[in-house]
Scaffold this active site. Sequence first.
Site, PDB file in Angstrom:
ATOM      1  N   SER A  66      -3.661  12.477  22.728  1.00  0.00           N
ATOM      2  CA  SER A  66      -3.443  11.414  21.756  1.00  0.00           C
ATOM      3  C   SER A  66      -2.084  10.735  21.906  1.00  0.00           C
ATOM      4  O   SER A  66      -1.783  10.155  22.941  1.00  0.00           O
ATOM      5  CB  SER A  66      -3.642  11.971  20.344  1.00  0.00           C
ATOM      6  OG  SER A  66      -3.652  10.958  19.376  1.00  0.00           O
ATOM      7  N   GLU A 376      -4.984   8.154   6.966  1.00  0.00           N
ATOM      8  CA  GLU A 376      -3.666   8.750   6.880  1.00  0.00           C
ATOM      9  C   GLU A 376      -2.636   7.648   7.069  1.00  0.00           C
ATOM     10  O   GLU A 376      -2.929   6.597   7.650  1.00  0.00           O
ATOM     11  CB  GLU A 376      -3.497   9.827   7.949  1.00  0.00           C
ATOM     12  CG  GLU A 376      -4.376  11.040   7.717  1.00  0.00           C
ATOM     13  CD  GLU A 376      -4.079  12.165   8.691  1.00  0.00           C
ATOM     14  OE1 GLU A 376      -3.566  13.205   8.245  1.00  0.00           O
ATOM     15  OE2 GLU A 376      -4.360  12.004   9.889  1.00  0.00           O
ATOM     16  N   ALA A 377      -1.430   7.888   6.596  1.00  0.00           N
ATOM     17  CA  ALA A 377      -0.386   6.869   6.725  1.00  0.00           C
ATOM     18  C   ALA A 377      -0.136   6.499   8.182  1.00  0.00           C
ATOM     19  O   ALA A 377       0.280   5.378   8.498  1.00  0.00           O
ATOM     20  CB  ALA A 377       0.902   7.356   6.072  1.00  0.00           C
ATOM     21  N   PRO A 502       4.729  23.438   5.262  1.00  0.00           N
ATOM     22  CA  PRO A 502       5.051  24.045   6.555  1.00  0.00           C
ATOM     23  C   PRO A 502       4.417  23.284   7.707  1.00  0.00           C
ATOM     24  O   PRO A 502       3.323  22.723   7.578  1.00  0.00           O
ATOM     25  CB  PRO A 502       4.462  25.452   6.437  1.00  0.00           C
ATOM     26  CG  PRO A 502       3.349  25.315   5.450  1.00  0.00           C
ATOM     27  CD  PRO A 502       3.802  24.266   4.463  1.00  0.00           C
TER      28      PRO A 502
END
EC number: 5.4.2.3
Length: 547
Positions: A66, A376-377, A502
């Site tokens: 990606s 998603e942002a 996390p």
Amino acid sequence: MSAFSQVIEYSAKHPKPADITFEYGTAGFRTIGETLESTVFRAGLLAALRSQSKQGQVIGVMVTASHNHERDNGVKLVDPMGEMLQQSWEGYCTDIANASSDAQVVDILASIVELEGIDLSVQPKVAYARDTRPSGPLLQAALEDGLSALNVEATNFGIVTTPQLHYFVRCLNTANSPSPYGEPTEAGYNAKYGQAFLRLVDGKPLPSTLHIDAANGVGAPQVRKLASAIGSPYFNIEVHNSDIDSLGKLNIDCGADYVKSNQRSPAGTTLVPAGRYCSFDGDADRIVYYYVDDHGVFHLLDGDKISTLVATYLRDLVAAAGISDLQVGVVQTAYANGSSTSYIKDTLRLPTVFAKTGVKHLHHEAEKMSIGAYFEANGHGTVLFNPCAVEKLQAVRPATPAQADAIDRLWALRDLINESVGDAMSDMLLVETILICKGWTLEQWDAAYTDLPSRLLKVVVNDRNIFKTTDAEQKLTSPPGLQSVVDSLVAKFPRGRSFVRPSGTEDAVRVYAEAATRSDCDQLAYAVAGAVFDQAGGRGERPAEFL
């Protein structure tokens, strides 16, 4: 087990590196490409068993990393409807990747067969592809050995985008159903989405040129093929950062992740006022838009902006179609800017829910909605029409031409959207459709709401496993008392919000903060990061105090 008689012979060609532990996460396996040979071989074995567990349906295997650096690579499995691998199988992936011997690989395969009740007489089928990374051929060969070891009926789709492979898998598995998803070829992909796009924009004013930063990745040749198939001035593009042949260029100073993280234009482009720009990432599953205003100030239109644009358009079409019980909803993560959430709830008056970070979590929540939009942002997302929504669209009988047009547009939008996974090219056509139909510039789109200033920091810690969260990762339940400290710091700043979660890959935590002003935001971010460092085993240099 005789069914695995060839596995040890093939496995010996792909020994596991002794000093590496592999873990299958939301993005599959991902690390330095040359270290993944054994892992990709074993992913091929597991894909075969997954296919047999699904009565011979096609399973996908994509070799890609990606938005990561070119030296990295990865592999992930795709389930029959083009969705992410079922979470219960992720543990099997991790187990077999870390098997210390060829014999143990066979033992794990046999254990999975027993646990899942797999019929080994079923013919396994796998479709696979890769991106443009230099380690791709090595890993593809390892994958093909894994498929050969279990006599898989395999289809190689070559070098394509990750979302295209997801699309192909869904098409192959629905080919004989009452509602085939499409033709499982590049030409079929381009025809389906291109024709839906033209149905929606026909007769509208022509847009200006769209400049596409393709991250020097596989999206460059594929978007050019898409433009050629569309063959219309409605999709007039200029592709930048399209060098897939030179080493050392993939995702370097370009691509959606670079633009989002640095809040600046990519190398290889010169932004001018009124220009229209977007960026893919290296495998074209993320997209962000951006522009500069008359003062030369850079403005980012990220996944939050895309989500609100799409939700607005869908809400208005559903209302025009007169389907009162068809609800549009939005799924976000804790990283969504607070202004976008307020806009969805207070202005659009649409339901919004939060999911844990990771596309598989958002996808699962969106499936529960009649029409669920999730982004998603970072620009990775799509829209899902659940079966009930499809039935309602089929049942409605338009009473007016306007109602009939809205219903036709909803059907065309469904054809335009890659429902299997976030897809930069499909999402780009969706955004372009809405902007053309509304007659909007990027600046007009951006004016819907103003993002709160935000800051994301990383704090290195001794043990990330002590951090436990709840409420879609927005609140800490461990370490004890740390959430109370965060709450007290947040309370000091107007419109303040902060959370700690996390990392999934390293001993570190992410600290996100936003507030009404840039100064307040930065003070809050560093104050929370400092508290994490002091109270939860920070390591190395303490996050610097905001000056």
